[in-house]
Enzyme design. Structure first.
Site, PDB file in Angstrom:
ATOM      1  N   GLU A 201       0.801  -1.237   0.000  1.00 17.43           N
ATOM      2  CA  GLU A 201       0.000   0.000   0.000  1.00 17.43           C
ATOM      3  C   GLU A 201       0.834   1.288   0.000  1.00 17.43           C
ATOM      4  O   GLU A 201       0.615   2.193   0.799  1.00 17.43           O
ATOM      5  CB  GLU A 201      -0.964   0.013   1.189  1.00 17.43           C
ATOM      6  CG  GLU A 201      -1.875  -1.217   1.235  1.00 17.43           C
ATOM      7  CD  GLU A 201      -2.897  -1.180   2.364  1.00 17.43           C
ATOM      8  OE1 GLU A 201      -2.821  -0.285   3.215  1.00 17.43           O
ATOM      9  OE2 GLU A 201      -3.770  -2.057   2.380  1.00 17.43           O
ATOM     10  N   GLU A 317      -5.809 -11.023  -1.208  1.00 18.89           N
ATOM     11  CA  GLU A 317      -6.599 -10.856   0.026  1.00 18.89           C
ATOM     12  C   GLU A 317      -8.097 -10.862  -0.273  1.00 18.89           C
ATOM     13  O   GLU A 317      -8.866 -10.078   0.295  1.00 18.89           O
ATOM     14  CB  GLU A 317      -6.206  -9.539   0.726  1.00 18.89           C
ATOM     15  CG  GLU A 317      -4.722  -9.405   0.985  1.00 18.89           C
ATOM     16  CD  GLU A 317      -4.343  -8.125   1.726  1.00 18.89           C
ATOM     17  OE1 GLU A 317      -5.227  -7.439   2.266  1.00 18.89           O
ATOM     18  OE2 GLU A 317      -3.138  -7.808   1.751  1.00 18.89           O
TER      19      GLU A 317
HETATM   20  C1  XIL Z   1      -5.605  -6.604   8.494  1.00 21.21           C
HETATM   21  C2  XIL Z   1      -5.817  -7.836   9.369  1.00 21.21           C
HETATM   22  O1  XIL Z   1      -6.742  -8.687   8.758  1.00 21.21           O
HETATM   23  C3  XIL Z   1      -6.304  -7.423  10.716  1.00 21.21           C
HETATM   24  O2  XIL Z   1      -6.407  -8.556  11.583  1.00 21.21           O
HETATM   25  C4  XIL Z   1      -5.311  -6.406  11.292  1.00 21.21           C
HETATM   26  O3  XIL Z   1      -5.731  -5.923  12.481  1.00 21.21           O
HETATM   27  C5  XIL Z   1      -5.153  -5.227  10.357  1.00 21.21           C
HETATM   28  O4  XIL Z   1      -4.730  -5.692   9.122  1.00 21.21           O
HETATM   29  N1  XIL Z   1      -4.904  -4.906   3.737  1.00 21.21           N
HETATM   30  C6  XIL Z   1      -3.789  -5.600   4.134  1.00 21.21           C
HETATM   31  C7  XIL Z   1      -3.840  -6.458   5.327  1.00 21.21           C
HETATM   32  O5  XIL Z   1      -2.781  -5.599   3.408  1.00 21.21           O
HETATM   33  O6  XIL Z   1      -2.605  -6.514   5.997  1.00 21.21           O
HETATM   34  C8  XIL Z   1      -4.912  -6.025   6.282  1.00 21.21           C
HETATM   35  O7  XIL Z   1      -5.010  -7.008   7.297  1.00 21.21           O
HETATM   36  C9  XIL Z   1      -6.233  -5.851   5.569  1.00 21.21           C
HETATM   37  C10 XIL Z   1      -6.119  -4.791   4.504  1.00 21.21           C
END
Ligand code: XIL
Length: 413
Positions: A201, A317
């Site tokens: 990101e 994701e």
């Molecule tokens: C999220 C996790 O799922 C949560 O448990 C944590 O508290 C915060 O991060 N994009 C990403 C991930 O790249 O690392 C994020 O994961 C969700 C959004």
């Protein structure tokens, strides 16, 4: 004076941390929830930063017959393999030991795992001179025992900077610390990681920085070249891992995603021009049901542009936020969620560049989308039905939609 948001956040953090620890989730993962709502939440009513986790009752002790019926040859990973894909899921490492049925489900369905938070800075670095590898070590042990691949996530993310680091004096050499962190973490698991999200990101055009870069802690304290530095360091630390750039907000045919896609492609092209090592691009794929925007040409063209650069594409994701679906009836919501998976996968999987598909979790018993409004307004009394298995570990319509999309893929493995 404290704002309404601060009051709500302060009170809830304590309650939610207790609830999370009861189900085996470290409060430090919770602490990664952003303090501010993102763009999409800004218009709605005052937000609670974290909702209490829904109470689904005790987890099933064994897998239900519906889950056993989709194991083996009927599993997602088996169907994925037939079309040249590797499929898997993000996991909370502690749940692999605290919830044996879930661990079995994950092994049945996944060829690759990624830890949701346990390789991030906040989890790994309790203090400047300390690393805690307990959880990722357990994940790598689990993966080798069950012959699963592992993804690494992530070495530089604006949202997982430990408090001690943010508070550190200006004299601290953050650039040196950053390089040492990448060397240490990647070095420890060298040769055992399929791919690493080295930087996560990095793009946020509205920050107004050159190249659309996010004005993050790393940007400010390591320098505007922190992305290049991270990837050069990463290649040396683990030459076998596929180095991945991972980002969100590229899935939809709308102006905001179009601007993000353009900025990301510019970053990638710049990296290639500067001979910065890079192998793959991650599309986070946090998509939404009932979205006013469509998924189509924008995503297809983006994937094609990445393919043309000689890079692989990973869907890293995937999940469906179903907060905006109007009807409350579960069957109707499940149908719309399944259709949303299909609409996305039919576009994404049309490209031979796509090699990996991971969902962000596997069962609705645990999804980050229930944590709070990090992604969108949340309905506190309606736990999300976002993933492939319901809270009792039965396959949801989304499971079958995903498997059908794998089967329908023209690309053969
Ligand atoms: C999220 C996790 O799922 C949560 O448990 C944590 O508290 C915060 O991060 N994009 C990403 C991930 O790249 O690392 C994020 O994961 C969700 C959004």
């Amino acid at each position: 004076m404290a704002t309404r948001r601060e009051i709500l956040t302060g009170g809830l953090k304590i309650g939610a941390a207790v609830a999370l620890s009861q189900i085996g989730i470290a409060p430090d993962l919770l602490a990664q929830a952003p303090a501010q709502p993102d763009e999409m939440t800004r218009n709605s009513a005052p937000q609670r930063a974290v909702f209490p986790q829904p109470d689904f009752g005790p987890a099933p002790k064994t897998l239900p017959k519906e889950a056993l019926a989709v194991a083996g040859k009927a599993s997602l990973k088996a169907h994925a393999a037939r079309t040249g894909l590797i499929s898997g899921a993000a996991v909370i490492v502690r749940s692999l030991s605290s919830d044996p049925a879930l661990a079995e489900l994950i092994v049945d369905q996944s060829a690759i795992l990624v830890p949701e938070g346990e390789l991030k800075w906040r989890a790994l670095r309790p203090a400047q001179d300390k690393f805690d590898f307990t959880q990722p070590d357990a994940l790598f042990d689990f993966a080798s025992k069950h012959h699963l691949l592992v993804r690494g996530h992530t070495l530089a993310w604006h949202n997982s900077v430990p408090d001690w680091l943010t508070a550190a004096p200006k004299s601290l050499d953050v650039r040196k610390l950053f390089v040492e962190h990448i060397r240490t973490v990647m070095g420890r698991y060298r040769g055992r990681v399929q791919s690493w999200d080295v930087v996560n990101e990095a793009i946020l055009p509205k920050d107004g920085m050159p190249g659309g870069l996010r004005k993050s802690f790393w940007y400010e304290r390591v320098g505007a070249d922190y992305v290049d530095l991270a990837y050069r360091t990463a290649r040396e630390a683990d030459p076998k891992a596929k180095l991945t750039y991972n980002d969100y907000g590229v899935e939809y045919d709308n102006a905001e995603d179009e601007e993000r896609r353009r900025a990301i492609l510019e970053l990638l092209r710049g990296m290639q021009a500067r001979k910065v090592p890079l192998d793959a691009v991650g599309i986070q794929s946090h998509i939404k049901a009932a979205s006013p925007s469509t998924i189509g040409k924008g995503l297809a063209d983006y994937i094609e542009a990445i393919r043309a650069m000689g890079l692989e594409v990973y869907l890293t994701e995937l999940d469906v936020n179903e907060d905006d679906i109007v009807p409350n009836a579960v069957a109707e919501r499940d149908r719309i969620v399944a259709q949303t998976y299909k609409d996305f996968l039919d576009v994404a999987l049309a490209s031979p560049a796509v090699k990996l598909v991971l969902t962000w979790g596997i069962s609705d018993r645990r999804t980050w989308l229930n944590d709070g409004p990090t992604h969108h307004r949340k309905q506190p009394n309606r736990p999300q039905r976002s993933l492939l298995f319901d809270p009792e570990y039965r396959p949801a319509p989304a499971f079958f939609a995903m498997r059908d999309s794998f089967d329908a893929r023209k690309v053969k493995g």
